[in-house]
Design a protein around this motif. Structure first.
Motif, PDB file in Angstrom:
ATOM      1  N   LEU B  11       1.021  -1.149   0.161  1.00 17.14           N
ATOM      2  CA  LEU B  11       0.212  -0.368   0.215  1.00 17.14           C
ATOM      3  C   LEU B  11       0.902   1.164   0.060  1.00 17.14           C
ATOM      4  O   LEU B  11       0.450   2.402  -0.667  1.00 17.14           O
ATOM      5  N   ALA B  12       1.903   1.435   0.667  1.00 16.88           N
ATOM      6  CA  ALA B  12       2.785   2.688   0.896  1.00 16.88           C
ATOM      7  C   ALA B  12       3.370   2.379  -0.480  1.00 16.88           C
ATOM      8  O   ALA B  12       3.586   3.706  -1.154  1.00 16.88           O
ATOM      9  N   GLY B  13       4.056   0.880  -1.674  1.00 23.28           N
ATOM     10  CA  GLY B  13       4.417   1.209  -2.414  1.00 23.28           C
ATOM     11  C   GLY B  13       3.873   1.717  -3.241  1.00 23.28           C
ATOM     12  O   GLY B  13       3.802   3.359  -4.691  1.00 23.28           O
ATOM     13  N   LEU B  14       2.375   1.780  -3.232  1.00 23.23           N
ATOM     14  CA  LEU B  14       1.164   2.054  -4.369  1.00 23.23           C
ATOM     15  C   LEU B  14       0.770   3.342  -4.483  1.00 23.23           C
ATOM     16  O   LEU B  14       1.140   4.775  -5.337  1.00 23.23           O
ATOM     17  N   THR B  15       1.290   4.275  -3.348  1.00 27.54           N
ATOM     18  CA  THR B  15       0.541   5.587  -2.493  1.00 27.54           C
ATOM     19  C   THR B  15       1.768   6.188  -3.220  1.00 27.54           C
ATOM     20  O   THR B  15       1.700   7.300  -3.859  1.00 27.54           O
ATOM     21  N   ALA B  16       3.231   6.018  -2.885  1.00 27.64           N
ATOM     22  CA  ALA B  16       4.619   6.522  -3.603  1.00 27.64           C
ATOM     23  C   ALA B  16       4.293   6.821  -5.121  1.00 27.64           C
ATOM     24  O   ALA B  16       3.959   7.538  -5.502  1.00 27.64           O
ATOM     25  N   LEU B  17       4.161   5.416  -5.664  1.00 28.84           N
ATOM     26  CA  LEU B  17       3.818   5.543  -7.240  1.00 28.84           C
ATOM     27  C   LEU B  17       2.966   6.894  -7.525  1.00 28.84           C
ATOM     28  O   LEU B  17       3.128   7.520  -8.563  1.00 28.84           O
ATOM     29  N   CYS B  18       1.990   6.383  -6.875  1.00 33.09           N
ATOM     30  CA  CYS B  18       0.289   7.243  -7.516  1.00 33.09           C
ATOM     31  C   CYS B  18       0.768   8.811  -7.424  1.00 33.09           C
ATOM     32  O   CYS B  18       0.725   9.606  -7.986  1.00 33.09           O
ATOM     33  N   LEU B  19       1.604   9.363  -6.324  1.00 36.06           N
ATOM     34  CA  LEU B  19       1.854  10.840  -5.776  1.00 36.06           C
ATOM     35  C   LEU B  19       3.112  10.914  -7.268  1.00 36.06           C
ATOM     36  O   LEU B  19       2.830  12.260  -7.416  1.00 36.06           O
ATOM     37  N   LEU B  20       4.128  10.023  -7.389  1.00 35.01           N
ATOM     38  CA  LEU B  20       4.956  10.326  -9.162  1.00 35.01           C
ATOM     39  C   LEU B  20       4.384  10.574  -9.834  1.00 35.01           C
ATOM     40  O   LEU B  20       4.471  11.783 -10.143  1.00 35.01           O
ATOM     41  N   LEU B  21       3.056   9.777  -9.802  1.00 32.82           N
ATOM     42  CA  LEU B  21       2.698   9.770 -11.069  1.00 32.82           C
ATOM     43  C   LEU B  21       2.221  11.141 -11.003  1.00 32.82           C
ATOM     44  O   LEU B  21       1.759  12.422 -12.503  1.00 32.82           O
ATOM     45  N   GLY B  22       1.398  11.595 -10.300  1.00 26.57           N
ATOM     46  CA  GLY B  22      -0.050  12.625  -9.962  1.00 26.57           C
ATOM     47  C   GLY B  22       0.812  13.854  -9.919  1.00 26.57           C
ATOM     48  O   GLY B  22       0.612  14.881 -10.737  1.00 26.57           O
ATOM     49  N   SER B  23       2.540  14.019 -10.292  1.00 26.15           N
ATOM     50  CA  SER B  23       3.048  15.192  -9.806  1.00 26.15           C
ATOM     51  C   SER B  23       3.562  14.997 -11.769  1.00 26.15           C
ATOM     52  O   SER B  23       3.578  16.070 -12.407  1.00 26.15           O
ATOM     53  N   ALA B  24       3.452  14.325 -12.192  1.00 28.30           N
ATOM     54  CA  ALA B  24       4.580  14.372 -13.507  1.00 28.30           C
ATOM     55  C   ALA B  24       3.039  14.308 -15.067  1.00 28.30           C
ATOM     56  O   ALA B  24       3.438  13.912 -15.418  1.00 28.30           O
ATOM     57  N   LEU B  25       1.519  13.043 -14.183  1.00 26.97           N
ATOM     58  CA  LEU B  25       0.813  13.174 -15.332  1.00 26.97           C
ATOM     59  C   LEU B  25       0.409  14.402 -15.842  1.00 26.97           C
ATOM     60  O   LEU B  25       0.139  14.274 -16.943  1.00 26.97           O
ATOM     61  N   PRO B  26      -0.261  15.618 -15.600  1.00 23.69           N
ATOM     62  CA  PRO B  26      -0.895  16.851 -15.662  1.00 23.69           C
ATOM     63  C   PRO B  26       0.698  16.880 -16.934  1.00 23.69           C
ATOM     64  O   PRO B  26       0.546  17.775 -17.977  1.00 23.69           O
ATOM     65  N   ALA B  27       1.901  16.991 -16.842  1.00 16.71           N
ATOM     66  CA  ALA B  27       2.739  17.547 -17.896  1.00 16.71           C
ATOM     67  C   ALA B  27       2.759  16.771 -19.526  1.00 16.71           C
ATOM     68  O   ALA B  27       3.051  16.530 -20.705  1.00 16.71           O
ATOM     69  N   TRP B  28       2.845  15.164 -18.546  1.00 13.36           N
ATOM     70  CA  TRP B  28       2.672  14.036 -19.902  1.00 13.36           C
ATOM     71  C   TRP B  28       1.176  14.611 -20.408  1.00 13.36           C
ATOM     72  O   TRP B  28       1.325  13.797 -21.956  1.00 13.36           O
ATOM     73  N   ALA B  29       0.034  14.937 -20.032  1.00 10.95           N
ATOM     74  CA  ALA B  29      -1.141  14.763 -21.143  1.00 10.95           C
ATOM     75  C   ALA B  29      -0.877  16.082 -21.424  1.00 10.95           C
ATOM     76  O   ALA B  29      -2.822  16.136 -21.660  1.00 10.95           O
ATOM     77  N   GLU B  30       0.193  16.962 -21.953  1.00 13.38           N
ATOM     78  CA  GLU B  30      -0.406  18.372 -22.459  1.00 13.38           C
ATOM     79  C   GLU B  30      -1.253  18.672 -23.627  1.00 13.38           C
ATOM     80  O   GLU B  30      -2.351  19.648 -23.587  1.00 13.38           O
ATOM     81  N   PHE B  31      -1.124  17.493 -24.764  1.00 16.90           N
ATOM     82  CA  PHE B  31      -1.593  17.492 -25.493  1.00 16.90           C
ATOM     83  C   PHE B  31      -2.420  17.157 -25.998  1.00 16.90           C
ATOM     84  O   PHE B  31      -2.657  15.857 -25.335  1.00 16.90           O
ATOM     85  N   SER B  32      -4.201  17.608 -26.427  1.00 11.83           N
ATOM     86  CA  SER B  32      -4.945  15.657 -26.340  1.00 11.83           C
ATOM     87  C   SER B  32      -5.334  16.044 -27.691  1.00 11.83           C
ATOM     88  O   SER B  32      -5.400  17.577 -28.314  1.00 11.83           O
ATOM     89  N   LEU B  33      -6.478  15.300 -28.533  1.00 11.35           N
ATOM     90  CA  LEU B  33      -6.606  15.244 -30.252  1.00 11.35           C
ATOM     91  C   LEU B  33      -7.868  16.103 -29.596  1.00 11.35           C
ATOM     92  O   LEU B  33      -9.095  15.322 -29.111  1.00 11.35           O
ATOM     93  N   PRO B  34      -8.282  16.856 -29.978  1.00 12.01           N
ATOM     94  CA  PRO B  34      -9.677  17.475 -30.679  1.00 12.01           C
ATOM     95  C   PRO B  34     -10.732  16.485 -31.230  1.00 12.01           C
ATOM     96  O   PRO B  34     -10.286  16.018 -32.682  1.00 12.01           O
ATOM     97  N   PRO B  35     -11.855  16.161 -30.713  1.00  8.48           N
ATOM     98  CA  PRO B  35     -13.075  16.367 -31.702  1.00  8.48           C
ATOM     99  C   PRO B  35     -13.261  16.138 -33.167  1.00  8.48           C
ATOM    100  O   PRO B  35     -12.773  17.537 -33.329  1.00  8.48           O
ATOM    101  N   LEU B  36     -13.762  16.101 -34.584  1.00  6.65           N
ATOM    102  CA  LEU B  36     -13.816  16.477 -35.333  1.00  6.65           C
ATOM    103  C   LEU B  36     -15.226  17.230 -34.920  1.00  6.65           C
ATOM    104  O   LEU B  36     -16.299  16.856 -34.462  1.00  6.65           O
ATOM    105  N   PRO B  37     -15.269  18.221 -35.490  1.00  5.40           N
ATOM    106  CA  PRO B  37     -16.638  19.505 -35.471  1.00  5.40           C
ATOM    107  C   PRO B  37     -17.496  18.555 -35.962  1.00  5.40           C
ATOM    108  O   PRO B  37     -19.059  19.869 -36.167  1.00  5.40           O
ATOM    109  N   TYR B  38     -17.531  18.228 -36.832  1.00  3.74           N
ATOM    110  CA  TYR B  38     -18.775  17.579 -37.545  1.00  3.74           C
ATOM    111  C   TYR B  38     -19.078  15.403 -37.398  1.00  3.74           C
ATOM    112  O   TYR B  38     -17.586  15.179 -36.744  1.00  3.74           O
ATOM    113  N   ALA B  39     -19.958  14.748 -38.069  1.00  5.99           N
ATOM    114  CA  ALA B  39     -19.905  13.777 -38.301  1.00  5.99           C
ATOM    115  C   ALA B  39     -18.911  13.031 -38.772  1.00  5.99           C
ATOM    116  O   ALA B  39     -18.212  13.609 -40.083  1.00  5.99           O
ATOM    117  N   VAL B  40     -17.911  12.117 -38.827  1.00  7.88           N
ATOM    118  CA  VAL B  40     -17.514  11.593 -39.707  1.00  7.88           C
ATOM    119  C   VAL B  40     -17.757  11.631 -41.188  1.00  7.88           C
ATOM    120  O   VAL B  40     -17.066  12.205 -42.251  1.00  7.88           O
TER     121      VAL B  40
END
Lengths: 199, 236
Positions: B11-40
């Motif tokens: 449990l301690a290890g998982l918590t530490a991992l989550c904290l680590l990921l929590g600080s790094a995730l916003p940077a990793w997920a910076e750019f995102s694919l916008p949906p098409l503004p109409y049907a395909v």
């Protein structure tokens, strides 16, 4: 001297299912043919009108004012060469002097495969991956658009077309699948070995 | 002791991992694919649903994923929005240029398309500027078609507003665009863009790029072009 479209060295459906008849119909019958037509139109009435294909390529390489001639002449050469680099029931590994040379210069056949796929995958946009002889040594290279080893003083031994038109009807965005199929099912290693022997 | 020792360590290890990921995730997920503004299938028959699906989900999606893959090696990417990145692209490795350009270009391209008959028409201001700089709308179209047809290999054709306020037609190779600080690129604010990579049209038009260009004109979202021109001229 008018340049002509060489016939494919196999039937249009001979590379199925790896490369479809439809792909070859467009690739050979439309794209390659258009490069031949454009080249003949561009050199008509110029000092290059009676020159051979390789002579034209070397003469205009690096001349920004003659990019149109270079692009079409080089693409005629590239495609004529590409058709011979593949065949039905090709692929696998080479043998004999070619394999020895690959082992000596590139480390191993597996190293060649890795380098060749990396060259094809990282040629961003349109272009070609190559196995060339450069100052007596084998090298894996890549060129954008129409560029080719002849313009860099190298001898081409093998090429893989990674313009999207070479694989889009059959593989769409999956260029890596096309490259794997090219190496495992299509490469004409006898042609590559003959190119090395003649170099 | 509610948990055995081993479980507490886990449990301690998982918590530490989550904290680590929590600080790094916003940077990793910076750019995102916008949906098409109409049907395909909204642009059928000029651009088919299969092409739109692969073009948006796979090609554009890969540019976004690959750009995000560059953030760890180039941490300053996380501090830039996609627009600002283009003007500083020369400071980054070529993988950022290719994928950052691919993301920006495609994000724009989707907004500049609309189902036939729904894109409106050029504004009076835009028509006046086109007449002033090209002579006529038809002359602008002819120059644009020329740029799109003659771009050898993969790339884009553009109508841009240059820094001096004049309009021009240009084209760029691969995923470069007129915002990039790269020598040889004619710079300006893109108003209209056309993707002439073969993947944009090959399933339907194969080698017939001129047919794709002709089929594309009725899909232009002039309302968006007008909007972009108004913003560019207002200096905002």
């Amino acid at each position: 001297m008018a340049h002509t479209l060489p016939a494919l060295p196999y039937d249009l459906d001979a590379l199925e299912p790896h490369i479809s008849r439809a792909t070859l119909e467009f690739h050979h019958g439309k794209h390659h043919a258009a490069y031949v037509t454009n080249l003949n139109n561009l050199i008509s009435g110029t000092e290059l009108e009676n020159s051979g294909l390789e002579e034209i390529i070397v003469a205009v390489a690096g001349d920004a004012g003659k990019a149109g001639i270079f692009n079409n002449a080089a693409q005629v050469w590239n495609h004529s060469f590409y058709w011979q680099c593949i065949k039905p029931a090709g692929g696998g590994a080479p043998s004999g002097a070619l394999l020895d040379k690959i082992n000596a210069d590139l480390g191993s056949f597996e190293a060649f495969v890795e380098q060749f796929k990396a060259a094809g995958a990282t040629q961003f946009g349109s272009g070609w991956a190559w196995l060339v002889l450069d100052n007596g040594s084998l090298k894996v290279t890549k060129t954008p658009n129409a560029d080719l080893p002849l313009a860099h003083g190298q001898t081409a031994l093998l090429t893989m077309d990674v313009w999207e038109h070479a694989y889009y009807l059959d593989y769409q965005n999956r260029r890596p699948d096309y490259m794997t199929t090219f190496l495992e099912k299509l490469v004409n290693w006898d042609f590559v070995a003959a190119n090395l022997a003649a170099a | 002791m509610p948990f055995p020792l081993f479980t507490r360590f886990l449990l301690a290890g998982l918590t530490a991992l989550c904290l680590l990921l929590g600080s790094a995730l916003p940077a990793w997920a910076e750019f995102s694919l916008p949906p098409l503004p109409y049907a395909v299938d909204a642009l059928e028959p000029a651009i088919d649903a299969t092409t739109m699906t692969i073009h948006h989900d796979r090609h554009h999606g890969a540019y976004v994923a690959n750009l995000n893959g560059q953030i760890q090696a180039n941490p300053s990417l996380a501090d830039l929005n996609l627009n600002d990145l283009q003007a500083k692209i020369s400071q980054f490795p070529v993988a950022v240029r290719n994928n950052g350009g691919g993301h920006w270009n495609h994000s724009l391209f989707w907004t500049l398309l609309a189902p036939a008959g729904q894109g409106g028409s050029p504004s009076q201001d835009l028509i006046a500027a086109i007449d002033r700089d090209f002579g006529s709308m038809q002359a602008m179209r002819t120059q644009f078609e020329q740029a799109a047809t003659t771009r050898f290999g993969s790339g884009w054709a553009w109508l841009i507003r240059k820094p001096d306020g004049s309009l021009a037609i240009t084209s760029t190779a691969n995923q470069d665009n007129p915002l990039m600080d790269i020598p040889g690129i004619e710079r300006g604010v893109p108003l209209l863009a056309l993707d002439v990579w073969e993947h944009a049209y090959y399933l339907k038009y194969q080698n017939r790029r001129p047919d794709y260009i002709q089929a594309w004109w009725p899909l232009v979202n002039w309302q968006e072009v007008n909007h972009r021109y108004a913003i560019a001229t207002s200096g905002r």
